[in-house]
Design a protein around this motif. Sequence first.
Motif, PDB file in Angstrom:
ATOM      1  N   ALA A 153       0.820  -1.214   0.000  1.00  0.00           N
ATOM      2  CA  ALA A 153       0.000   0.000   0.000  1.00  0.00           C
ATOM      3  C   ALA A 153       0.852   1.263   0.000  1.00  0.00           C
ATOM      4  N   PHE A 154       2.146   1.127   0.310  1.00  0.00           N
ATOM      5  CA  PHE A 154       3.015   2.300   0.424  1.00  0.00           C
ATOM      6  C   PHE A 154       3.914   2.474  -0.800  1.00  0.00           C
ATOM      7  N   GLY A 155       3.667   1.697  -1.843  1.00  0.00           N
ATOM      8  CA  GLY A 155       4.426   1.862  -3.073  1.00  0.00           C
ATOM      9  C   GLY A 155       4.101   3.140  -3.809  1.00  0.00           C
ATOM     10  N   ARG A 156       3.022   3.809  -3.420  1.00  0.00           N
ATOM     11  CA  ARG A 156       2.632   5.055  -4.090  1.00  0.00           C
ATOM     12  C   ARG A 156       3.312   6.280  -3.494  1.00  0.00           C
ATOM     13  N   PHE A 157       4.060   6.085  -2.411  1.00  0.00           N
ATOM     14  CA  PHE A 157       4.740   7.197  -1.740  1.00  0.00           C
ATOM     15  C   PHE A 157       6.224   7.201  -2.073  1.00  0.00           C
ATOM     16  N   LEU A 158       6.803   8.388  -2.162  1.00  0.00           N
ATOM     17  CA  LEU A 158       8.246   8.495  -2.333  1.00  0.00           C
ATOM     18  C   LEU A 158       8.951   8.246  -0.997  1.00  0.00           C
ATOM     19  N   ALA A 159       8.416   8.823   0.084  1.00  0.00           N
ATOM     20  CA  ALA A 159       8.986   8.630   1.426  1.00  0.00           C
ATOM     21  C   ALA A 159       8.171   7.560   2.151  1.00  0.00           C
ATOM     22  N   GLU A 160       8.292   6.331   1.674  1.00  0.00           N
ATOM     23  CA  GLU A 160       7.484   5.250   2.246  1.00  0.00           C
ATOM     24  C   GLU A 160       7.824   4.988   3.703  1.00  0.00           C
ATOM     25  N   ASP A 161       9.061   5.238   4.095  1.00  0.00           N
ATOM     26  CA  ASP A 161       9.489   5.003   5.477  1.00  0.00           C
ATOM     27  C   ASP A 161       8.724   5.900   6.445  1.00  0.00           C
ATOM     28  N   ASN A 162       8.682   7.190   6.124  1.00  0.00           N
ATOM     29  CA  ASN A 162       7.968   8.129   6.983  1.00  0.00           C
ATOM     30  C   ASN A 162       6.471   7.851   6.995  1.00  0.00           C
ATOM     31  N   MET A 163       5.920   7.457   5.852  1.00  0.00           N
ATOM     32  CA  MET A 163       4.488   7.192   5.782  1.00  0.00           C
ATOM     33  C   MET A 163       4.105   5.929   6.540  1.00  0.00           C
ATOM     34  N   ILE A 164       4.950   4.908   6.514  1.00  0.00           N
ATOM     35  CA  ILE A 164       4.677   3.700   7.296  1.00  0.00           C
ATOM     36  C   ILE A 164       4.630   4.046   8.779  1.00  0.00           C
ATOM     37  N   VAL A 198       9.054  16.889  -0.986  1.00  0.00           N
ATOM     38  CA  VAL A 198       8.220  15.793  -0.480  1.00  0.00           C
ATOM     39  C   VAL A 198       7.589  16.193   0.845  1.00  0.00           C
ATOM     40  N   ARG A 199       8.391  16.745   1.745  1.00  0.00           N
ATOM     41  CA  ARG A 199       7.885  17.110   3.078  1.00  0.00           C
ATOM     42  C   ARG A 199       6.841  18.216   2.991  1.00  0.00           C
ATOM     43  N   LYS A 200       6.965  19.093   1.999  1.00  0.00           N
ATOM     44  CA  LYS A 200       5.993  20.168   1.832  1.00  0.00           C
ATOM     45  C   LYS A 200       4.595  19.612   1.650  1.00  0.00           C
ATOM     46  N   LEU A 245       2.933  23.089   7.176  1.00  0.00           N
ATOM     47  CA  LEU A 245       3.248  24.079   8.202  1.00  0.00           C
ATOM     48  C   LEU A 245       4.682  23.930   8.686  1.00  0.00           C
ATOM     49  N   ALA A 246       5.097  22.701   8.976  1.00  0.00           N
ATOM     50  CA  ALA A 246       6.469  22.478   9.446  1.00  0.00           C
ATOM     51  C   ALA A 246       7.481  22.904   8.393  1.00  0.00           C
ATOM     52  N   THR A 247       7.155  22.678   7.124  1.00  0.00           N
ATOM     53  CA  THR A 247       8.073  23.060   6.047  1.00  0.00           C
ATOM     54  C   THR A 247       8.174  24.570   5.914  1.00  0.00           C
ATOM     55  N   LEU A 248       7.054  25.279   6.065  1.00  0.00           N
ATOM     56  CA  LEU A 248       7.072  26.742   5.983  1.00  0.00           C
ATOM     57  C   LEU A 248       7.835  27.365   7.144  1.00  0.00           C
ATOM     58  N   VAL A 249       7.784  26.728   8.298  1.00  0.00           N
ATOM     59  CA  VAL A 249       8.462  27.252   9.489  1.00  0.00           C
ATOM     60  C   VAL A 249       9.960  26.972   9.458  1.00  0.00           C
ATOM     61  N   TYR A 268       9.422  12.703 -11.075  1.00  0.00           N
ATOM     62  CA  TYR A 268       8.151  12.462 -10.404  1.00  0.00           C
ATOM     63  C   TYR A 268       7.508  13.790 -10.025  1.00  0.00           C
ATOM     64  N   GLN A 269       6.192  13.775  -9.979  1.00  0.00           N
ATOM     65  CA  GLN A 269       5.436  14.901  -9.443  1.00  0.00           C
ATOM     66  C   GLN A 269       4.912  14.507  -8.071  1.00  0.00           C
ATOM     67  N   ILE A 270       5.157  15.375  -7.087  1.00  0.00           N
ATOM     68  CA  ILE A 270       4.718  15.106  -5.725  1.00  0.00           C
ATOM     69  C   ILE A 270       3.258  15.496  -5.579  1.00  0.00           C
ATOM     70  N   LEU A 271       2.465  14.608  -4.990  1.00  0.00           N
ATOM     71  CA  LEU A 271       1.046  14.846  -4.790  1.00  0.00           C
ATOM     72  C   LEU A 271       0.745  14.943  -3.301  1.00  0.00           C
ATOM     73  N   ARG A 272      -0.502  14.865  -2.958  1.00  0.00           N
ATOM     74  CA  ARG A 272      -0.950  14.968  -1.565  1.00  0.00           C
ATOM     75  C   ARG A 272      -0.307  13.881  -0.702  1.00  0.00           C
ATOM     76  N   ASN A 273       0.102  14.271   0.519  1.00  0.00           N
ATOM     77  CA  ASN A 273       0.671  13.350   1.508  1.00  0.00           C
ATOM     78  C   ASN A 273       1.955  12.667   1.038  1.00  0.00           C
ATOM     79  N   GLY A 274       2.599  13.236   0.025  1.00  0.00           N
ATOM     80  CA  GLY A 274       3.853  12.641  -0.427  1.00  0.00           C
ATOM     81  C   GLY A 274       3.678  11.546  -1.450  1.00  0.00           C
TER      82      GLY A 274
END
Length: 458
Positions: free
Chosen positions: A267-278, A319-321, A326-330, A421-427
Motif C-alpha cells: 500500500a506504500f508503493g505510491r509514496f516516495l517517502a514510504e518510510d515516513n508514511m509507514i 516531499v515534506r511540503k 506548516l512544518a516546512t514553511l516554518v 516524479y510529481q509530488i502529490l498529496r501526503n507525499g
Amino acid sequence: MSGQDALPSDLWRISLSTVGLVWYTVVWSIGLLGCSAARKRYRSRPRSPLTSASSSSVSGVSILRPLKGLDTNLYENLESSFKQEYPNFELLLSVADENDQALPIVRDLLAKYPAVNARVIIGEHIVGVNPKVNNLIRSYSEAVNDIVWVLDSNVAVAPGTLARAVDILERPPSSDPTLARRRIAVVHHVPFAFANQLTLGARIEEAFLNTNHAKMYIAINTVAVESCVVGKSNLYRRSDLERVDGNLKPQTSGSAVSQPGERGLQAFGRFLAEDNMIASALWYELDLRHDLSCDVAQNAIGNMSCSDYVWRRVRWIRVRKHMSLLATLVEPFTESIVLSAIAGTSLRYLTGFPLWAFLPTHFLCWILVDLDVYESLASYSLPPSKRLSFLAAWLARELLALPIWLLAIFGDEVEWRGKRYQILRNGEVKRAGGGGVGGWFRWGARRELDQYQRLDHA
C-alpha cells in the motif's frame, strides 16, 4: 507624525520583537533538548541480555536489505548484518535485476558466513512507483518472522544493534496512566554520516546529518508529540503493518476489516517517502508510538558533489511540503542565520544590545551545541585534524539552507533514480511529464546523486 500615531507603531514593533525573542527561546530550547537527549542516549550502549539468550527464547527477526548497484562501503554495510549478536534472525538480500552489480558481493558474504541463515532474492514485484518498495515486496512476503528490520544498503550497524532494538520493541507499555505510554510499533535509528571521500557535497551532507538534522530529529522523538522517522534503519511488526494503508485516519473497532483497499507494505508503493508514511500510519491509524534506540545507522556517503547535495535536499523538502506544509514553511525560521537575524534585531530594538556583540555569541554557542551532538553520536571527540574541514562544511551548510529552501518551496517535481516524479498529496507521487511551472525549477536536478545508483552511472 503625531504622538498618537507613533504609539501604535511602537507597540507593534515591541510586540514583534517580543515574539521574535520568544521564538528564539523556543528554538534554542528544542536544540538544547536534542543535545541533552543525545548525551544521555548515545554516549553509552549497554549490552542486551538477548545477545546471550537461546534462539528458542527470543523473537525471530527477518532482516530485509534492498540492494541496487555498488553503494559506497557496500561490503562492510552488508557484512554488519551477518555479524549481528542475536540468536534468532534470517537475512534476506533482495535485488530487482539478476545482473545487478551488488550480487557478487552478496555471494562472497554468503560463502564467508555459511552459518548465518541468509539468502538472496532476485526479482521485483511492481506495486507502485517507489523502486525500493517494489524491490522489497518479495522479501517481505517470504520472510518467516513477524518482526522485520528494513536496512538501507548504504547503512552499517553495530553488532548489538538488533538485540537492543528488539528490547525496545517488546517493552511492555507503562501501567502508569499518567504516562500514557502506548505500545512501541517502530524502533528506528538516527543516521550518523561519515564521508569516506573528501568531496564538498559529502562533507556538507556529513555536517548536516550529524548536527542540525540529528539535533532536531532526536528532540522531536524525545517529546514524542509527532511521528518523525527516516527509513535508514527501521524495525516493526508485519502484523501491525498489515492493518494500515497510509490514509492516516484513526481506526475504530472493526474499521480495518470494513474498509476496502490494499494494506501492508504494498500500500506504500505510491509514496516516495514510504518510510515516513509507514511510521505515520502506525502512529495515526493504530495509535501506536515509536522509539529511538541508543544505536546509530552509520550512513556511508560516497562521491557527492555540492550540486548533488543541493538537489537531494530540494527533493526531500518538496516531499515534506506535501506531507507537512506548516512544518516546512516554518523551517527557515529554525535555521541559525535567519534565527540570529530575528533575535539580534529584536534584542537591539528592545534593549539596545548591539548586533556586533550578539551575532558572534550566537554562532559560537550554536556550533558548540552542534559539535556536542556530533560527538555524542560518534562516541568520541572530533579529532583536531578534522575540525577545520568540519567547520568549513558546517558553515557551507548553514549558508546554503535558505537558498535551498527557496528553490525547493517553488516546485513539485523531483528527479529520483533517473526518473522524474510529481509530488502529490501526503507525499504520493506519479511519473511526471514535460513542461509546467515546476519545470522552471528543475535545472540541474539530473545531477542529483542516487544512493542506489549503479557504479557505471556515477
